[in-house]
Motif scaffolding. Structure first.
Motif, PDB file in Angstrom:
ATOM      1  N   LEU A 274       4.206   6.657   7.767  1.00  0.00           N
ATOM      2  CA  LEU A 274       5.266   5.681   7.968  1.00  0.00           C
ATOM      3  C   LEU A 274       5.624   5.655   9.440  1.00  0.00           C
ATOM      4  O   LEU A 274       5.854   6.706  10.045  1.00  0.00           O
ATOM      5  CB  LEU A 274       6.493   6.056   7.131  1.00  0.00           C
ATOM      6  CG  LEU A 274       7.629   5.044   7.032  1.00  0.00           C
ATOM      7  CD1 LEU A 274       7.164   3.788   6.320  1.00  0.00           C
ATOM      8  CD2 LEU A 274       8.817   5.661   6.304  1.00  0.00           C
TER       9      LEU A 274
ATOM     10  N   GLU B 172      12.091  -2.504  12.122  1.00  0.00           N
ATOM     11  CA  GLU B 172      10.877  -2.730  11.343  1.00  0.00           C
ATOM     12  C   GLU B 172      10.108  -1.421  11.185  1.00  0.00           C
ATOM     13  O   GLU B 172       9.834  -0.728  12.170  1.00  0.00           O
ATOM     14  CB  GLU B 172       9.977  -3.773  12.009  1.00  0.00           C
ATOM     15  CG  GLU B 172      10.515  -5.183  11.912  1.00  0.00           C
ATOM     16  CD  GLU B 172       9.542  -6.223  12.442  1.00  0.00           C
ATOM     17  OE1 GLU B 172       8.502  -5.831  13.024  1.00  0.00           O
ATOM     18  OE2 GLU B 172       9.814  -7.425  12.278  1.00  0.00           O
TER      19      GLU B 172
ATOM     20  N   THR C 247       6.530   0.259   9.358  1.00  0.00           N
ATOM     21  CA  THR C 247       5.196  -0.110   8.893  1.00  0.00           C
ATOM     22  C   THR C 247       4.570   1.047   8.134  1.00  0.00           C
ATOM     23  O   THR C 247       4.709   2.208   8.530  1.00  0.00           O
ATOM     24  CB  THR C 247       4.295  -0.497  10.086  1.00  0.00           C
ATOM     25  OG1 THR C 247       4.848  -1.641  10.734  1.00  0.00           O
ATOM     26  CG2 THR C 247       2.875  -0.819   9.629  1.00  0.00           C
ATOM     27  N   ASN C 248       3.878   0.719   7.051  1.00  0.00           N
ATOM     28  CA  ASN C 248       3.059   1.686   6.327  1.00  0.00           C
ATOM     29  C   ASN C 248       1.609   1.434   6.721  1.00  0.00           C
ATOM     30  O   ASN C 248       0.974   0.515   6.205  1.00  0.00           O
ATOM     31  CB  ASN C 248       3.252   1.515   4.821  1.00  0.00           C
ATOM     32  CG  ASN C 248       2.331   2.406   4.005  1.00  0.00           C
ATOM     33  OD1 ASN C 248       1.582   3.218   4.546  1.00  0.00           O
ATOM     34  ND2 ASN C 248       2.375   2.248   2.692  1.00  0.00           N
TER      35      ASN C 248
ATOM     36  N   VAL D 145       1.735   3.498  -1.557  1.00  0.00           N
ATOM     37  CA  VAL D 145       2.999   2.901  -1.178  1.00  0.00           C
ATOM     38  C   VAL D 145       3.860   3.949  -0.476  1.00  0.00           C
ATOM     39  O   VAL D 145       3.804   5.139  -0.792  1.00  0.00           O
ATOM     40  CB  VAL D 145       3.734   2.350  -2.425  1.00  0.00           C
ATOM     41  CG1 VAL D 145       4.040   3.460  -3.428  1.00  0.00           C
ATOM     42  CG2 VAL D 145       5.007   1.614  -2.036  1.00  0.00           C
TER      43      VAL D 145
ATOM     44  N   VAL E 207      10.479   5.109   1.689  1.00  0.00           N
ATOM     45  CA  VAL E 207      11.205   5.422   2.917  1.00  0.00           C
ATOM     46  C   VAL E 207      12.288   6.447   2.600  1.00  0.00           C
ATOM     47  O   VAL E 207      13.090   6.235   1.684  1.00  0.00           O
ATOM     48  CB  VAL E 207      11.847   4.149   3.508  1.00  0.00           C
ATOM     49  CG1 VAL E 207      12.632   4.473   4.768  1.00  0.00           C
ATOM     50  CG2 VAL E 207      10.773   3.105   3.796  1.00  0.00           C
TER      51      VAL E 207
ATOM     52  N   ILE F  39       7.434   0.318   0.798  1.00  0.00           N
ATOM     53  CA  ILE F  39       6.606  -0.470   1.710  1.00  0.00           C
ATOM     54  C   ILE F  39       5.155  -0.299   1.266  1.00  0.00           C
ATOM     55  O   ILE F  39       4.619   0.810   1.269  1.00  0.00           O
ATOM     56  CB  ILE F  39       6.761  -0.023   3.181  1.00  0.00           C
ATOM     57  CG1 ILE F  39       8.236  -0.052   3.604  1.00  0.00           C
ATOM     58  CG2 ILE F  39       5.940  -0.933   4.091  1.00  0.00           C
ATOM     59  CD1 ILE F  39       8.468   0.394   5.037  1.00  0.00           C
TER      60      ILE F  39
ATOM     61  N   GLN G  28       1.634  -2.848   5.027  1.00  0.00           N
ATOM     62  CA  GLN G  28       2.705  -3.825   5.174  1.00  0.00           C
ATOM     63  C   GLN G  28       3.796  -3.345   6.135  1.00  0.00           C
ATOM     64  O   GLN G  28       3.936  -2.149   6.409  1.00  0.00           O
ATOM     65  CB  GLN G  28       3.331  -4.126   3.815  1.00  0.00           C
ATOM     66  CG  GLN G  28       2.361  -4.718   2.812  1.00  0.00           C
ATOM     67  CD  GLN G  28       1.801  -6.045   3.263  1.00  0.00           C
ATOM     68  OE1 GLN G  28       2.548  -6.983   3.553  1.00  0.00           O
ATOM     69  NE2 GLN G  28       0.474  -6.149   3.319  1.00  0.00           N
ATOM     70  N   THR G  29       4.577  -4.294   6.639  1.00  0.00           N
ATOM     71  CA  THR G  29       5.722  -4.032   7.505  1.00  0.00           C
ATOM     72  C   THR G  29       6.970  -4.593   6.840  1.00  0.00           C
ATOM     73  O   THR G  29       6.938  -5.683   6.264  1.00  0.00           O
ATOM     74  CB  THR G  29       5.534  -4.675   8.889  1.00  0.00           C
ATOM     75  OG1 THR G  29       4.425  -4.056   9.549  1.00  0.00           O
ATOM     76  CG2 THR G  29       6.773  -4.506   9.752  1.00  0.00           C
ATOM     77  N   LEU G  30       8.060  -3.834   6.897  1.00  0.00           N
ATOM     78  CA  LEU G  30       9.321  -4.263   6.289  1.00  0.00           C
ATOM     79  C   LEU G  30      10.425  -4.221   7.333  1.00  0.00           C
ATOM     80  O   LEU G  30      10.560  -3.234   8.060  1.00  0.00           O
ATOM     81  CB  LEU G  30       9.685  -3.354   5.107  1.00  0.00           C
ATOM     82  CG  LEU G  30      11.002  -3.663   4.385  1.00  0.00           C
ATOM     83  CD1 LEU G  30      10.933  -5.033   3.709  1.00  0.00           C
ATOM     84  CD2 LEU G  30      11.313  -2.571   3.362  1.00  0.00           C
ATOM     85  N   ARG G  31      11.214  -5.286   7.400  1.00  0.00           N
ATOM     86  CA  ARG G  31      12.347  -5.330   8.327  1.00  0.00           C
ATOM     87  C   ARG G  31      13.632  -4.972   7.590  1.00  0.00           C
ATOM     88  O   ARG G  31      13.930  -5.528   6.532  1.00  0.00           O
ATOM     89  CB  ARG G  31      12.487  -6.714   8.966  1.00  0.00           C
ATOM     90  CG  ARG G  31      13.500  -6.729  10.115  1.00  0.00           C
ATOM     91  CD  ARG G  31      13.516  -8.057  10.831  1.00  0.00           C
ATOM     92  NE  ARG G  31      14.336  -9.037  10.124  1.00  0.00           N
ATOM     93  CZ  ARG G  31      14.511 -10.287  10.544  1.00  0.00           C
ATOM     94  NH1 ARG G  31      13.898 -10.717  11.640  1.00  0.00           N
ATOM     95  NH2 ARG G  31      15.277 -11.124   9.858  1.00  0.00           N
TER      96      ARG G  31
ATOM     97  N   TYR H 228       8.511  -1.678  -7.483  1.00  0.00           N
ATOM     98  CA  TYR H 228       7.153  -1.791  -6.947  1.00  0.00           C
ATOM     99  C   TYR H 228       6.213  -1.320  -8.048  1.00  0.00           C
ATOM    100  O   TYR H 228       6.188  -0.115  -8.371  1.00  0.00           O
ATOM    101  CB  TYR H 228       6.977  -0.942  -5.685  1.00  0.00           C
ATOM    102  CG  TYR H 228       5.568  -1.009  -5.124  1.00  0.00           C
ATOM    103  CD1 TYR H 228       5.189  -2.047  -4.274  1.00  0.00           C
ATOM    104  CD2 TYR H 228       4.612  -0.048  -5.479  1.00  0.00           C
ATOM    105  CE1 TYR H 228       3.899  -2.125  -3.772  1.00  0.00           C
ATOM    106  CE2 TYR H 228       3.318  -0.121  -4.993  1.00  0.00           C
ATOM    107  CZ  TYR H 228       2.968  -1.155  -4.140  1.00  0.00           C
ATOM    108  OH  TYR H 228       1.677  -1.234  -3.655  1.00  0.00           O
TER     109      TYR H 228
END
Length: 319
Positions: A45, A57, A59-60, A66, A69, A91, A95-98, A285
């Motif tokens: 991560l 942001e 990113t994984n 998965v 966080v 995440i 993928q990237t999560l904001r 998820y």
């Protein structure tokens, strides 16, 4: 001793190890079944960028697995505004999560965090109830008042600067990492500050827990124990002398001491009223469910697969 998690969460296969103690901080190791396919928090991560203050942001970068966080993870970097998250999240691989509801934890520092030489922490337990309550609120300065009160409690300037404890007291806090031993196969821990249950941390597997271990023991629970240590030492007075005539006598005394500590911790746990009022699902998820736990004595978030426990980060709402 039972694992204090919400009712309906299956803890079959989990067991507690012998307590370890360093000053006012007591850690009870947790062992149990691993849950495969979860990316670990340090190697799997990455903080990719800060969009603007309060927007982070992550990113994984893994090709599979998965990321879960860690609840209340934060990132520190020189010459940049340090940030912490108010919630956990999933995440997916690649993928990237904001996070639009992140919080700044360094009131008057400018500059944006980047991917270079970053290290992460977990918010001190005294701030975690406030942070969890602010999830979903987009206001970068929202935790400054709580940080200022936290600093004042430790005799530091009452400002919204968390680095006054996390970086300037780092040499003191990191001693807990060396005085408490992370054991082979350990995937969780109960943390007590003095005689109070302060936190329950369960990871999907030992690799995940090993990567979040320092952030938990030194920064999430270390400050509360550091504050309590002086009071514990004063109340304890001088230790009793151990009169031993042989190695067998020393072994017997050590066994009695360990049993005494185990009995004491078991009693502390039995009177910890941690049953939550509510468990509310926040995110899904595939078969995984992320839920927020709240109650008068404890709060936090858990990840489950059906009734099976995957991840838990629960903390005392008041110490």
């Amino acid at each position: 001793m039972n694992l204090p998690v919400p009712a309906g969460v299956d803890t079959a296969g989990y067991r507690l190890g012998p307590p370890q103690r360093a000053g006012a901080l007591t850690m009870v190791p947790v062992f149990g079944p691993s849950y495969p396919g979860i990316a670990p928090p340090r190697s799997g991560l990455k903080l990719s960028r800060v969009v603007t203050y309060g927007q982070v942001e992550l990113t994984n970068p893994s090709a599979s697995g998965v990321a879960v966080v860690p609840l209340h993870v934060g990132y520190i970097q020189d010459a940049a505004q340090n940030h912490a998250l108010c919630r956990s999240a999933f995440i997916a691989a690649g993928q990237t999560l904001r996070f639009d509801d992140a919080c700044c934890v360094q009131e008057s520092q400018g500059g944006y965090l980047s991917e270079r030489d970053q290290w992460f922490f977990i918010l001190p337990v005294e701030l975690r109830a406030a942070a969890l309550g602010l999830r979903g609120t987009s206001q970068y300065s929202k935790l400054w008042g709580d940080i200022a009160r936290f600093n004042g409690r430790y005799g530091l300037p009452a400002r919204g600067h968390l680095e006054q404890v996390l970086t300037r007291k780092r040499a003191v806090l990191t001693q807990y990492q060396s005085r408490l031993e992370l054991l082979d196969g350990q995937l969780g821990a109960l943390f007590f500050a003095g005689d109070t249950l302060a936190g329950v941390e369960i990871a999907p597997d030992p690799v995940y827990f090993a990567e979040v271990w320092m952030a938990l023991v030194c920064f999430a629970y270390g400050p509360a124990a550091w504050f309590a240590s002086a009071a514990v030492a004063a109340a304890a007075g001088p230790g009793a002398a151990c009169e031993a005539g042989s190695l067998d006598d020393i072994r017997a005394a050590l066994h009695r001491r360990r049993q005494s500590v185990a009995d004491e911790v078991s009693e502390w746990l039995s009177r910890a009223a941690w049953q939550p009022d509510s468990v509310i699902e926040d995110e899904r998820y595939l078969d995984l469910r992320l839920s927020t736990v709240s109650g008068p004595a404890a709060a936090g978030q858990v990840v489950t697969d059906g009734s099976r426990l995957v991840y838990a980060s629960l903390f005392a709402t008041a110490l």
